[in-house]
Write a protein that holds these residues in place. Structure first.
Motif, PDB file in Angstrom:
ATOM      1  N   PHE A   1      15.052  84.101  42.009  1.00 30.52           N
ATOM      2  CA  PHE A   1      15.240  84.123  43.461  1.00 30.52           C
ATOM      3  C   PHE A   1      16.709  83.898  43.759  1.00 30.52           C
ATOM      4  CE2 PHE A   1      15.601  81.728  47.488  1.00 30.52           C
ATOM      5  CZ  PHE A   1      15.070  82.673  48.362  1.00 30.52           C
ATOM      6  N   GLU A   2      17.225  84.674  44.711  1.00 28.97           N
ATOM      7  CA  GLU A   2      18.622  84.530  45.111  1.00 28.97           C
ATOM      8  C   GLU A   2      18.723  84.685  46.622  1.00 28.97           C
ATOM      9  OE1 GLU A   2      21.905  86.391  42.788  1.00 28.97           O
ATOM     10  OE2 GLU A   2      22.314  87.506  44.638  1.00 28.97           O
ATOM     11  N   TYR A   3      19.479  83.793  47.244  1.00 27.28           N
ATOM     12  CA  TYR A   3      19.675  83.876  48.696  1.00 27.28           C
ATOM     13  C   TYR A   3      21.122  83.548  49.015  1.00 27.28           C
ATOM     14  CZ  TYR A   3      19.016  83.240  53.710  1.00 27.28           C
ATOM     15  OH  TYR A   3      19.111  83.350  55.079  1.00 27.28           O
ATOM     16  N   LYS A   4      21.801  84.498  49.627  1.00 30.59           N
ATOM     17  CA  LYS A   4      23.205  84.345  49.995  1.00 30.59           C
ATOM     18  C   LYS A   4      23.340  84.629  51.484  1.00 30.59           C
ATOM     19  CE  LYS A   4      27.775  86.288  48.930  1.00 30.59           C
ATOM     20  NZ  LYS A   4      28.491  87.330  48.136  1.00 30.59           N
ATOM     21  N   ALA A   5      23.911  83.682  52.222  1.00 31.65           N
ATOM     22  CA  ALA A   5      24.022  83.866  53.675  1.00 31.65           C
ATOM     23  C   ALA A   5      25.038  82.880  54.246  1.00 31.65           C
ATOM     24  CB  ALA A   5      22.658  83.671  54.350  1.00 31.65           C
ATOM     25  N   TRP A   6      25.433  83.151  55.488  1.00 34.57           N
ATOM     26  CA  TRP A   6      26.366  82.291  56.198  1.00 34.57           C
ATOM     27  C   TRP A   6      25.628  81.246  57.031  1.00 34.57           C
ATOM     28  CZ3 TRP A   6      31.661  82.659  55.777  1.00 34.57           C
ATOM     29  CH2 TRP A   6      32.174  83.828  55.196  1.00 34.57           C
ATOM     30  N   GLY A   7      26.280  80.114  57.171  1.00 37.56           N
ATOM     31  CA  GLY A   7      25.916  79.141  58.190  1.00 37.56           C
ATOM     32  C   GLY A   7      27.145  78.981  59.064  1.00 37.56           C
ATOM     33  N   GLY A   8      26.967  78.875  60.379  1.00 41.67           N
ATOM     34  CA  GLY A   8      28.136  78.775  61.245  1.00 41.67           C
ATOM     35  C   GLY A   8      27.847  78.002  62.517  1.00 41.67           C
ATOM     36  N   ASN A   9      28.807  77.167  62.911  1.00 41.77           N
ATOM     37  CA  ASN A   9      28.667  76.380  64.131  1.00 41.77           C
ATOM     38  C   ASN A   9      30.022  76.220  64.806  1.00 41.77           C
ATOM     39  OD1 ASN A   9      25.757  75.035  64.384  1.00 41.77           O
ATOM     40  ND2 ASN A   9      26.265  75.142  62.202  1.00 41.77           N
ATOM     41  N   GLY A  10      29.976  75.943  66.109  1.00 39.70           N
ATOM     42  CA  GLY A  10      31.188  75.842  66.901  1.00 39.70           C
ATOM     43  C   GLY A  10      31.967  74.556  66.659  1.00 39.70           C
ATOM     44  N   LEU A  11      33.249  74.598  67.010  1.00 44.41           N
ATOM     45  CA  LEU A  11      34.149  73.461  66.885  1.00 44.41           C
ATOM     46  C   LEU A  11      34.726  73.102  68.249  1.00 44.41           C
ATOM     47  CD1 LEU A  11      36.093  74.732  63.750  1.00 44.41           C
ATOM     48  CD2 LEU A  11      34.598  72.729  63.766  1.00 44.41           C
ATOM     49  N   LYS A  12      34.934  71.812  68.474  1.00 46.46           N
ATOM     50  CA  LYS A  12      35.526  71.359  69.732  1.00 46.46           C
ATOM     51  C   LYS A  12      36.893  70.710  69.532  1.00 46.46           C
ATOM     52  CE  LYS A  12      31.079  70.485  72.027  1.00 46.46           C
ATOM     53  NZ  LYS A  12      30.227  69.451  72.689  1.00 46.46           N
ATOM     54  N   LEU A  13      37.105  70.095  68.362  1.00 48.11           N
ATOM     55  CA  LEU A  13      38.321  69.324  68.129  1.00 48.11           C
ATOM     56  C   LEU A  13      39.317  70.019  67.201  1.00 48.11           C
ATOM     57  CD1 LEU A  13      36.701  65.800  67.622  1.00 48.11           C
ATOM     58  CD2 LEU A  13      37.582  66.807  69.740  1.00 48.11           C
ATOM     59  N   PHE A  14      38.836  70.859  66.334  1.00 46.68           N
ATOM     60  CA  PHE A  14      39.699  71.539  65.365  1.00 46.68           C
ATOM     61  C   PHE A  14      40.063  72.937  65.863  1.00 46.68           C
ATOM     62  CE2 PHE A  14      40.705  74.182  61.753  1.00 46.68           C
ATOM     63  CZ  PHE A  14      41.516  73.354  60.979  1.00 46.68           C
ATOM     64  N   PRO A  15      41.328  73.333  65.656  1.00 47.93           N
ATOM     65  CA  PRO A  15      42.445  72.566  65.101  1.00 47.93           C
ATOM     66  C   PRO A  15      43.065  71.657  66.151  1.00 47.93           C
ATOM     67  CG  PRO A  15      43.163  74.781  65.631  1.00 47.93           C
ATOM     68  CD  PRO A  15      41.687  74.743  65.914  1.00 47.93           C
ATOM     69  N   PRO A  16      43.573  70.503  65.729  1.00 48.33           N
ATOM     70  CA  PRO A  16      44.137  69.563  66.705  1.00 48.33           C
ATOM     71  C   PRO A  16      45.469  70.072  67.267  1.00 48.33           C
ATOM     72  CG  PRO A  16      44.561  68.796  64.483  1.00 48.33           C
ATOM     73  CD  PRO A  16      43.670  69.997  64.349  1.00 48.33           C
ATOM     74  N   LYS A  17      45.679  69.851  68.535  1.00 45.61           N
ATOM     75  CA  LYS A  17      46.961  70.187  69.138  1.00 45.61           C
ATOM     76  C   LYS A  17      47.915  69.001  68.958  1.00 45.61           C
ATOM     77  CE  LYS A  17      44.866  73.164  72.652  1.00 45.61           C
ATOM     78  NZ  LYS A  17      44.663  73.397  74.108  1.00 45.61           N
ATOM     79  N   GLU A  18      49.173  69.237  69.213  1.00 47.37           N
ATOM     80  CA  GLU A  18      50.165  68.178  69.068  1.00 47.37           C
ATOM     81  C   GLU A  18      49.803  66.995  69.968  1.00 47.37           C
ATOM     82  OE1 GLU A  18      55.017  67.516  69.426  1.00 47.37           O
ATOM     83  OE2 GLU A  18      54.130  69.508  69.670  1.00 47.37           O
ATOM     84  N   GLY A  19      49.762  65.816  69.366  1.00 48.97           N
ATOM     85  CA  GLY A  19      49.431  64.609  70.110  1.00 48.97           C
ATOM     86  C   GLY A  19      47.954  64.264  70.085  1.00 48.97           C
ATOM     87  N   GLU A  20      47.099  65.167  69.603  1.00 49.85           N
ATOM     88  CA  GLU A  20      45.670  64.887  69.529  1.00 49.85           C
ATOM     89  C   GLU A  20      45.328  64.191  68.211  1.00 49.85           C
ATOM     90  OE1 GLU A  20      43.862  68.465  72.338  1.00 49.85           O
ATOM     91  OE2 GLU A  20      43.732  68.636  70.157  1.00 49.85           O
ATOM     92  N   ASP A  21      44.119  63.657  68.141  1.00 51.64           N
ATOM     93  CA  ASP A  21      43.665  62.893  66.979  1.00 51.64           C
ATOM     94  C   ASP A  21      43.342  63.840  65.820  1.00 51.64           C
ATOM     95  OD1 ASP A  21      42.501  61.246  65.124  1.00 51.64           O
ATOM     96  OD2 ASP A  21      41.229  60.194  66.555  1.00 51.64           O
ATOM     97  N   THR A  22      44.239  63.873  64.836  1.00 52.63           N
ATOM     98  CA  THR A  22      44.043  64.763  63.693  1.00 52.63           C
ATOM     99  C   THR A  22      42.854  64.334  62.845  1.00 52.63           C
ATOM    100  OG1 THR A  22      46.419  65.247  63.605  1.00 52.63           O
ATOM    101  CG2 THR A  22      45.133  65.723  61.630  1.00 52.63           C
ATOM    102  N   ILE A  23      42.679  63.033  62.657  1.00 57.71           N
ATOM    103  CA  ILE A  23      41.578  62.530  61.826  1.00 57.71           C
ATOM    104  C   ILE A  23      40.232  62.950  62.403  1.00 57.71           C
ATOM    105  CG2 ILE A  23      40.461  60.490  60.894  1.00 57.71           C
ATOM    106  CD1 ILE A  23      43.162  61.138  59.646  1.00 57.71           C
ATOM    107  N   ALA A  24      40.082  62.832  63.721  1.00 59.28           N
ATOM    108  CA  ALA A  24      38.825  63.221  64.360  1.00 59.28           C
ATOM    109  C   ALA A  24      38.556  64.708  64.167  1.00 59.28           C
ATOM    110  CB  ALA A  24      38.869  62.883  65.851  1.00 59.28           C
TER     111      ALA A  24
END
Length: 246
Positions: A192-215
């Protein structure tokens, strides 16, 4: 030499016995066996998030992280060479951040923090064999044999193929991950073989200048896990449909 770490399910025979232990490359196991005069080292602490309560049953799941990271930003031009040139600097920065948040070890840790036995409908005593070095991406679909030297009769492989950040003018920001699961039979052929994508939205990445990079980097890890859970759910559905049609 193939480099990997072994995570072994052990029977909880006593309160002090670890749920999981880490071992070095199995090819070096013989050299690591303590002599009568040398006391054995204390077992490593169990990996956080993995608490099996049964002994290993001979089944193995081998896991590899992704080799390839990619970032594609498209504006109103909708892609193409000009669009790529306009966003090349930003995409290079995003790839660097991706590699920082989701390096090989981070990918493996994220997957091992999930209940892979339940997610992939594996036996409760499945042993995880974790390979630190990614497979070459170009060999992903070409090689049809086992990617390890294991001779286990009950054997599966989970390969992270791609980690892909995308920003589109219309659809916004998302992290997509390509996974491949291969289950082999006792004759060492793919059953058996199964190859597929998983995908979800981002709200914080990529961080802008001055934003919390760790988060923002932590968000990547969280979405990576969500992508796998989405993939695994579809894999279980596909596998169940396959069994039903037999």
């Amino acid at each position: 030499m193939k480099s990997f770490r072994l995570l072994v399910c052990v029977c909880l025979a006593s309160a002090s016995a670890p749920a999981l232990v880490h071992a070095q490359d199995l090819t070096d196991e013989a050299a690591a066996v303590p002599s009568e005069a040398t006391p054995a080292a204390a077992p490593a602490a169990p990996h956080e998030g993995l608490l099996p309560s049964v002994a290993a049953d001979g089944c193995e799941l081998h896991i590899w992280p992704a080799e390839r990271m990619n970032s594609v930003t498209t504006g109103l031009l909708g892609g193409g060479l000009l669009d790529a040139a306009l966003h090349s600097g930003k995409d290079a920065s995003n790839k660097s951040l991706l590699a920082s948040a989701l390096d090989s070890q981070s990918q493996l840790d994220a997957l091992l923090a999930l209940d892979l036995r339940e997610e992939l409908a594996l036996s409760a005593g499945t042993t995880f064999v974790v390979h630190d070095e990614p497979l070459e991406r170009k060999t992903m679909n070409k090689v049809k044999t086992r990617r390890s030297d294991s001779q286990a009769a009950c054997y599966s492989e989970l390969i992270v193929a791609d980690v892909f950040y995308q920003k589109a003018a219309i659809y916004g920001r998302s992290l997509k991950t390509l996974f491949m699961l291969r289950k082999f039979d006792a004759a060492q052929k793919i059953a058996f073989e199964y190859k597929a994508w998983g995908g979800n939205g981002l709200k914080l990445f990529p961080p802008k200048e001055g934003e919390d990079t760790i988060a923002a980097l932590d968000e990547l890890v969280g979405v990576f896990k969500a992508n796998f859970s989405e993939y695994a759910k579809n894999e279980r559905t596909t596998a169940a449909a396959r069994v039903a049609t037999k």
